[in-house]
Design an enzyme around this catalytic site. Structure first.
Site, PDB file in Angstrom:
ATOM      1  N   HIS A 251       0.719  -1.395   0.049  1.00  0.00           N
ATOM      2  CA  HIS A 251       0.051  -0.101  -0.086  1.00  0.00           C
ATOM      3  C   HIS A 251       0.929   1.444  -0.212  1.00  0.00           C
ATOM      4  O   HIS A 251       2.098   0.741   0.619  1.00  0.00           O
ATOM      5  CB  HIS A 251      -0.954  -0.198   0.790  1.00  0.00           C
ATOM      6  CG  HIS A 251      -2.409   0.688   1.203  1.00  0.00           C
ATOM      7  ND1 HIS A 251      -2.249   2.490   1.203  1.00  0.00           N
ATOM      8  CD2 HIS A 251      -3.318   0.894   1.393  1.00  0.00           C
ATOM      9  CE1 HIS A 251      -2.912   2.690   1.236  1.00  0.00           C
ATOM     10  NE2 HIS A 251      -4.404   2.117   0.812  1.00  0.00           N
ATOM     11  N   ARG A 271      -6.746  10.143  -0.152  1.00  0.00           N
ATOM     12  CA  ARG A 271      -6.802  10.782  -1.510  1.00  0.00           C
ATOM     13  C   ARG A 271      -8.150  10.810  -1.386  1.00  0.00           C
ATOM     14  O   ARG A 271      -8.469  11.405  -2.593  1.00  0.00           O
ATOM     15  CB  ARG A 271      -5.279   9.721  -2.077  1.00  0.00           C
ATOM     16  CG  ARG A 271      -4.220   9.869  -1.694  1.00  0.00           C
ATOM     17  CD  ARG A 271      -3.152   8.963  -2.561  1.00  0.00           C
ATOM     18  NE  ARG A 271      -3.332   8.186  -1.902  1.00  0.00           N
ATOM     19  CZ  ARG A 271      -3.559   6.591  -2.211  1.00  0.00           C
ATOM     20  NH1 ARG A 271      -3.066   6.493  -3.411  1.00  0.00           N
ATOM     21  NH2 ARG A 271      -3.234   5.166  -1.741  1.00  0.00           N
TER      22      ARG A 271
END
Ligand code: FAD
Length: 649
Positions: A251, A271
C-alpha cells in the site's frame, strides 16, 4: 498421548473475519451445522481494521456506475491477470451483498438524499465505496456478528440450545486440515485452544478456509498479528495449490514515523477525499508517474485533477488515485531520488485541501491515529507516508463459482486467503466486497457438499494424521538445538529471532522492488531459516504461551514466503504488485501465465506434508481465455495493451 477433544459438525469455517462470518451465516442458513474457529476473540478479526469502504456499483452517487464498469476497473487494476470469472461474479453480486448488510442492520453513511453514500477510491471510475466514516470494517463485522447472534437466538427458540447449529470457537488455532485414510477427502481439522493449549479435532466433510493474509512475514506491514499465512499453508499441506503468490500489494501510504508504528495504514480515503502527495520540493509528483496504459484516464494538470473533485463528468481524476501499485512505486522512486520526507517517506497533505471540521468528520480515525501515535495534527500539517505490505493477491487456487479448492474434495477458500480474483493488484474496497460475495458462495457450496455426505458416508480423519499433527505441535517443547550430526548441547533456536530474520529477509530481498540476485539470496536464507525453525524451542507449558504459538506459526510463514520468493523469481516481468528492477516492463506474453505452487512430494512420499523436508514446486498454467462478451466491454485499443496479437484475433 494426550486426550484430544472431538466434535462433529457439517461445515467448519476457519476464520471469523468478513469472509468466514459470511460463509458461516450462509452455511447455517442452508441447514448445515456450522462451526467457526478463530485465533482471536469473536469480533476482533483483521477485517475490523478495514477503513475506506466496500466497493459495489450501486450507482448511488453517480448513476453511470454498473457491474460492467466495476468489472472493467477490477480487470484494469489487476492488469488483466485476474481470474475473470471471479471478477465478473464479484462485480455482479457486490451490490446485493451491501444491500443485504443494510437489511441486517449496518448503518452506512448517507448521501444528502438518504441513500448509502459512496466514496472515490484509486482505480474506481465512479464513487463506489459504501462506507462508515473510515471505520467500515468494524461496522461490517459488527453486522455479521449481530446476524450470527440472531441465528443463534432462533436456534435457542427451536432447540433450546443457541449453539445447536452455529457455534464459534474463539481463541483457537487450527494447525492441520485432516483427511480420510488414504488422503482423499477432507474430514475435519486439528487445532489447539490458545489459552489452555488443549488439542481438539473437529470432524466435518467440508472445511472453509477464511484465514486472511500473510503480511506478518514482512517487517513493515499494515497487517494484524493474525496474518501469518495459516490458511495458505494449511491448504498447501492438505494438497491444494496456491496461485499468483508473487503478487503482494504494498500500500502506498503507511505511517513511516515514529518507528514503533511504521507500516500502520493511512487509508486511501485521504486521497479519495482530496489529499495530495508532495515531495520534499513541494511538487505534486504523481503527474510524472502516469503509465501509458492509464494516460487517457488521468488528469494531466493539477487544475484538471482538482476540478474532478467537483465535476467528475467533465474532468479526469488526479493521478494520486491511480491503482496502488503505481502510487507505491512512484513514492519509492521519489525517496530513492533524494526527494523524500525527513523520515524516508513523502508528504500526504489534506490540511490545505479541506476545512478542519470536514477532515475530522470524514477521516476521524486518521485524525486520531496521527494525533495519538505521531503527535501530528492532520488538519494543520501534512502526514509523512511510505509503502507498507498490505495485502496478498495470491492464494488458494479455487473454482471461481464454488470456491472449492482445486484437487482437494471438501476444501473451500474465501476472502484474502483465496487467489485469482484480484489478478496482479487489488483495487481498494474490492476486498470487503470479495469477502461478502465469495464468503457467501463458500458457505453455500460447503453446505451443499456436506449434505451429500450424511451418516456413514462421512470420512473419519485418519488416526495417524491426528498423531502426526499432535507430535508436530508439541515438537517445540522438546526441540534439540544442535543440528543432526553435530555436537549436542546447543540451545534451541529462538522463534522470535527467526521471525525477525524472516521479516527482514522478505522486506529487503523480496519487497517492493525485486532483483534476481536478491531473490536467490532470499531463497537460500529461507532454506536456512526453515532448517533452523525445525529446531525452534520454547520453555514452559502449553497454557497461554505466545512463544509456542509463534513457533507453530513459523512453519506457515516460511512456507508462504518460499512461495512468494519462488514465484517472484520466476516471473520475469513487472506487473501490478510484482516489480522487477531487472525486468521493468509488463510483457503481454506473461499475462496468461499463472504460477502455481504446490508442496513437493506426492502422497505417500516421506517428504509429503513435512514442512522441514518440504519444498515448493512451481508450475506454469495458462489462464482460460476471457469470454468474448466480457472482452467486448473494452475498447480494442485498450485490450491491445494487455493481450497478445494471437489472443486479440
Ligand atoms: P480476516 O478478517 O483477517 O480474518 C481472518 C480470520 O482467520 C481471523 O478470525 C483469524 O483469527 C482467523 N485465523 C487465521 N489463522 C487461523 C488459524 N490457523 N486457526 C484459526 N483461525 C485462524 N479492504 C477493503 O476492501 N476496504 C478497505 O477499506 C480496507 N481497509 C483496510 C485497512 C487496513 C488497515 C488493512 C490492514 C486492510 C484493509 N483492507 C481493506 C483489506 C481487508 O481488510 C482484508 O483483506 C480483509 O479484511 C480480509 O478478510 P478475511 O475475512 O479474508 O480475513
Amino acid at each position: 498421548m494426550t486426550q484430544v477433544d472431538r466434535q462433529s459438525w457439517d461445515v467448519v469455517v476457519v476464520g471469523a473475519g468478513g469472509a468466514g462470518l459470511r460463509a458461516a451465516i450462509e452455511a447455517r442458513e442452508q441447514g448445515a451445522r456450522t462451526a467457526v474457529i478463530c485465533k482471536s476473540l469473536f469480533g476482533k478479526a483483521h477485517t475490523v481494521m478495514a477503513e475506506g469502504g466496500i466497493a459495489a456499483s450501486m450507482g448511488n452517487v453517480n448513476a453511470g456506475d454498473n457491474w460492467q464498469v466495476h468489472f472493467r476497473d477490477t480487470m484494469r487494476g489487476g492488469k488483466f491477470l485476474n481470474q475473470w470469472r471471479m471478477a465478473e461474479l464479484h462485480a455482479q453480486e457486490a451490490p446485493d451483498r451491501v444491500w443485504e448488510l443494510e437489511t441486517w442492520g449496518a448503518l452506512f453513511d448517507r448521501t444528502p438524499d438518504g441513500r448509502i453514500s459512496q466514496r472515490n477510491f484509486g482505480g474506481h471510475e465512479f464513487p463506489r465505496l459504501a462506507h462508515v466514516g473510515d471505520r467500515t470494517g468494524l461496522e461490517l463485522i459488527r453486522t455479521l456478528q449481530q446476524k450470527i447472534v440472531s441465528l443463534q437466538q432462533e436456534d435457542e427458540r427451536e432447540f433450546g440450545d443457541h449453539e445447536a447449529r452455529l457455534k464459534v470457537f474463539q481463541e483457537c488455532t487450527v494447525t492441520r486440515v485432516l483427511k480420510e485414510e488414504g488422503g482423499g477427502r477432507v474430514s475435519g481439522v486439528f487445532g489447539y485452544e490458545r489459552e489452555s493449549g488443549r488439542f481438539f479435532v473437529i470432524e466435518a466433510p467440508s472445511v472453509v478456509l477464511a484465514t486472511g493474509g500473510i503480511g506478518k512475514s514482512f517487517k513493515v506491514t499494515s497487517n494484524s498479528w493474525e496474518y501469518t499465512g495459516d490458511g495458505h499453508a494449511l491448504a498447501l499441506l492438505a494438497g491444494a495449490s496456491l496461485v499468483n503468490m508473487e503478487f503482494v500489494q504494498f500500500h502506498p501510504t503507511g505511517m513511516v514515523w515514529p518507528p514503533s508504528v511504521k507500516g500502520i495504514l493511512v487509508t486511501e480515503s485521504v486521497r479519495g477525499d482530496g489529499g495530495v502527495l508532495r515531495n520534499s520540493e513541494g511538487k505534486r509528483f504523481m503527474f510524472d508517474y502516469v503509465p501509458d496504459v492509464f494516460k487517457e484516464k488521468y488528469a494531466q494538470s493539477e487544475e484538471e485533477g482538482d476540478r474532478w473533485y467537483e465535476d467528475q463528468a467533465n474532468n479526469r481524476r488526479p493521478p494520486e488515485l491511480l491503482p496502488r501499485d503505481e502510487v507505491a512505486r512512484a513514492i519509492n522512486s521519489e525517496v530513492k531520488a533524494g526527494r523524500g520526507s525527513p523520515h524516508g517517506g513523502v508528504f500526504l497533505d489534506v490540511s490545505t485541501r479541506l476545512p478542519a471540521e470536514v477532515i475530522k468528520r470524514k477521516l476521524p480515525s486518521m485524525h486520531h491515529q496521527f494525533k495519538e501515535l505521531a503527535d501530528v495534527d492532520i488538519t494543520a500539517e501534512p502526514m509523512e507516508v511510505g509503502p507498507t505490505c498490505h495485502y496478498v493477491m495470491g492464494g488458494v487456487d479455487v473454482d471461481p463459482d464454488t470456491t472449492a479448492a482445486v484437487g482437494v474434495p471438501g476444501l473451500f477458500a474465501a476472502g484474502e486467503v483465496a487467489g485469482g480474483m484480484h489478478g496482479s493488484n487489488r483495487l481498494g474496497g474490492n476486498s470487503l466486497s470479495d469477502l461478502l460475495v465469495f464468503g457467501r458462495r463458500a458457505g453455500l457450496h460447503a453446505a451443499e457438499y456436506a449434505t451429500g455426505y450424511a451418516g456413514a458416508d462421512r470420512a473419519a480423519p485418519a488416526g495417524s494424521d491426528i498423531d502426526l499433527a499432535e507430535a508436530e505441535a508439541l515438537r517445540p517443547f522438546s526441540a534439540e538445538g544442535s543440528p543432526p550430526g553435530t555436537e549436542p548441547g546447543r540451545p534451541p533456536e529462538n522463534p522470535y529471532t527467526l521471525h525477525q530474520e524472516l521479516q527482514q529477509t522478505m522486506n529487503d530481498l523480496v519487497g517492493i522492488i525485486r532483483r534476481e540476485a536478491e531473490m536467490r539470496q532470499a531463497l537460500e536464507k529461507l532454506a536456512q531459516l526453515r532448517d533452523r525453525a525445525g529446531r525452534a524451542g520454547v520453555e514452559g507449558h502449553r497454557q497461554f504461551n505466545p512463544g509456542w504459538h509463534l513457533a507453530i506459526d513459523l512453519r506457515n510463514m516460511l512456507l508462504v514466503s518460499e512461495c512468494v520468493a519462488r514465484a517472484a523469481l520466476e516471473r520475469r516481468e513487472s506487473r501490478g504488485g510484482h516489480t522487477r528492477d531487472d525486468y521493468p516492463d509488463m510483457e503481454r506474453r506473461w499475462r496468461r501465465v499463472n504460477l502455481v505452487c504446490r508442496l513437493s512430494g506426492s502422497p505417500g512420499d516421506p517428504a509429503a506434508g513435512d514442512p522441514a523436508l518440504g519444498r515448493i514446486r512451481l508450475e506454469r498454467r495458462e489462464t482460460r481465455p476471457i469470454r468474448a462478451d466480457l472482452l467486448g466491454l473494452f475498447e480494442k485499443d485498450e485490450l491491445a495493451k494487455y493481450l497478445t496479437d494471437e489472443e486479440l484475433t
